[in-house]
Design an enzyme around this catalytic site. Structure first.
Site, PDB file in Angstrom:
ATOM      1  N   CYS A  55      -4.425   4.176   8.979  1.00  0.00           N
ATOM      2  CA  CYS A  55      -4.880   4.120   7.831  1.00  0.00           C
ATOM      3  C   CYS A  55      -6.089   4.570   7.949  1.00  0.00           C
ATOM      4  O   CYS A  55      -6.265   4.480   6.887  1.00  0.00           O
ATOM      5  CB  CYS A  55      -4.116   2.939   6.470  1.00  0.00           C
ATOM      6  SG  CYS A  55      -4.229   1.375   7.489  1.00  0.00           S
ATOM      7  N   ARG A  65      -3.667  11.897   2.266  1.00  0.00           N
ATOM      8  CA  ARG A  65      -3.901  11.278   1.279  1.00  0.00           C
ATOM      9  C   ARG A  65      -3.602  11.649   0.162  1.00  0.00           C
ATOM     10  O   ARG A  65      -2.831  12.025  -1.311  1.00  0.00           O
ATOM     11  CB  ARG A  65      -5.049  10.737   1.303  1.00  0.00           C
ATOM     12  CG  ARG A  65      -4.505   9.096   2.613  1.00  0.00           C
ATOM     13  CD  ARG A  65      -3.519   8.169   1.654  1.00  0.00           C
ATOM     14  NE  ARG A  65      -3.442   7.229   0.794  1.00  0.00           N
ATOM     15  CZ  ARG A  65      -4.477   6.253   0.608  1.00  0.00           C
ATOM     16  NH1 ARG A  65      -5.727   5.955   1.744  1.00  0.00           N
ATOM     17  NH2 ARG A  65      -4.627   5.487  -0.454  1.00  0.00           N
ATOM     18  N   HIS A  89       0.643  -0.967   0.136  1.00  0.00           N
ATOM     19  CA  HIS A  89      -0.404  -0.105  -0.054  1.00  0.00           C
ATOM     20  C   HIS A  89       0.831   1.376   0.203  1.00  0.00           C
ATOM     21  O   HIS A  89       0.708   1.751   1.362  1.00  0.00           O
ATOM     22  CB  HIS A  89      -0.799   0.244   1.167  1.00  0.00           C
ATOM     23  CG  HIS A  89      -2.298   0.574   1.312  1.00  0.00           C
ATOM     24  ND1 HIS A  89      -2.585   1.617  -0.287  1.00  0.00           N
ATOM     25  CD2 HIS A  89      -2.928   1.060   1.599  1.00  0.00           C
ATOM     26  CE1 HIS A  89      -2.959   2.495   0.359  1.00  0.00           C
ATOM     27  NE2 HIS A  89      -4.108   1.934   1.253  1.00  0.00           N
ATOM     28  N   ASP A 129      -3.521  -1.630  12.269  1.00  0.00           N
ATOM     29  CA  ASP A 129      -4.289  -1.222  11.293  1.00  0.00           C
ATOM     30  C   ASP A 129      -4.866  -2.429  12.200  1.00  0.00           C
ATOM     31  O   ASP A 129      -5.133  -3.044  12.325  1.00  0.00           O
ATOM     32  CB  ASP A 129      -3.455  -1.796  10.002  1.00  0.00           C
ATOM     33  CG  ASP A 129      -4.349  -1.838   8.627  1.00  0.00           C
ATOM     34  OD1 ASP A 129      -5.423  -1.096   8.648  1.00  0.00           O
ATOM     35  OD2 ASP A 129      -3.809  -1.797   7.839  1.00  0.00           O
TER      36      ASP A 129
END
Length: 325
Positions: free
Chosen positions: A261, A289, A130, A221
């Site tokens: 995230c 982002r 990612h 995560d």
């Protein structure tokens, strides 16, 4: 004549100097609310096999901020969900669109698309990597601590695609990375070994307290990512001690910052108190982002940033790289 674009499937697809410069470029874009026309007249197709909020919105807005447009596709709306070979799909899309932004399961799908496409392919997430998210996280860190060389970054949880991209980032950026993962959920050994061989300072253990000790930034995560929902119950027991909570944060640096995230399963991998607490920077992280996606697209379409930042000099302190499980 060489192409002016590149594929971006992994952080290591760009040279070290340009990856460093990408962070400062994204910061500049954020500070100036950057707009341009480098994608004017270009349409990028967004192929998403997985659901998304931040990745889809940030990429769609990034393309528009750079003067381009997007078409969104899922397997249900195309031959991707049927039997057409990926190499055929890649060739056809290349005749219509200027690039592909792909969110998928297997990394091999991205690699096949990139092999047969005559336009750039960007990894918007795969089960293996990612990269856009981790580069955005580095931007979030850079805003607070421009020099990475004395930083300890902790990863608490699954040795998943996020962990892999953090491992690769540690090759290019001089922070010390300490990962704590449950037994049986270690990161890919090939990715880890390559990073260590290339000079990354990484330690892997099964002890969250060890990873958290003195950490300046901590990341986590969900315990079961998209496509692993059937494993949620089975993962609860081995991951039970890997929750980022106030008690664990007491072991970190007093000014520790927490990142996730998203989406988060509050009460599982992270508590509500930490998500909403003073250490949390998850909303800045989510916003970034957009700015990092713009910098990545600018690089992909032939506008390489130049690094003059002294803070990214590769003068890694401390002992030789190592990893232990």
């Amino acid at each position: 004549m060489p192409n002016k674009w590149k594929h971006f499937l992994d952080i290591l697809d760009m040279p070290r100097s340009q990856s460093w410069a990408l962070v400062t470029r994204a910061k500049e874009m954020k500070d100036t609310d950057h707009r341009s026309q480098i994608l004017a007249g270009k349409v990028l197709v967004m192929i998403f096999e997985k659901a998304s909020t931040r990745t889809r919105l940030s990429f769609e807005m990034a393309v528009r901020h750079l003067g381009g447009d997007t078409i969104f596709m899922t397997p249900h709306e195309s031959q991707l969900g049927r039997s057409e070979p990926l190499k055929d799909t890649a060739r056809v899309i290349s005749r219509y669109c200027a690039g592909m932004i792909v969110r998928t399961f297997g990394q091999e799908k991205l690699e096949e698309l990139a092999e047969y496409a005559s336009v750039p392919v960007v990894n918007a997430l795969s089960d293996l990597h990612h990269p856009c998210q981790v580069l955005s996280d580095l931007l979030t860190m850079y805003e607070r601590t421009p020099s990475f060389k004395d930083l300890k970054v902790a990863w608490i949880g699954d040795g998943n695609n996020m962990a892999h991209s953090w491992i690769n980032a540690a090759i290019y950026f001089p922070f010390y990375l300490s990962l704590a993962v449950p037994k049986g959920f270690e990161p890919d050994a090939r990715i880890l070994n390559k990073a260590v061989q290339l000079g990354a300072r990484i330690h892997v253990s099964h002890e969250p307290k060890l990873a958290m000790d003195g950490a300046h930034y901590v990341n986590t995560d969900v315990w079961a990512s998209m496509g692993q929902e059937s494993e949620q119950g089975a993962r609860s027991k081995p991951f039970a001690n890997f929750q980022v909570n106030d008690e664990l944060l007491k072991l970190a640096d007093p000014e520790v910052k927490v990142m996730h995230c998203l989406p988060a399963h509050r009460g599982e991998e992270i508590t509500d108190e930490v998500m909403e607490g003073p250490a949390s920077i998850v909303w800045d992280q989510a916003e970034n982002r957009l700015h990092m996606q713009k910098a990545i697209l600018e690089w992909v379409f032939g506008h390489a940033p130049e690094s003059t930042a002294k803070e990214f000099a590769d003068d890694r302190p401390g002992p030789k790289p190592f990893h232990t499980i």
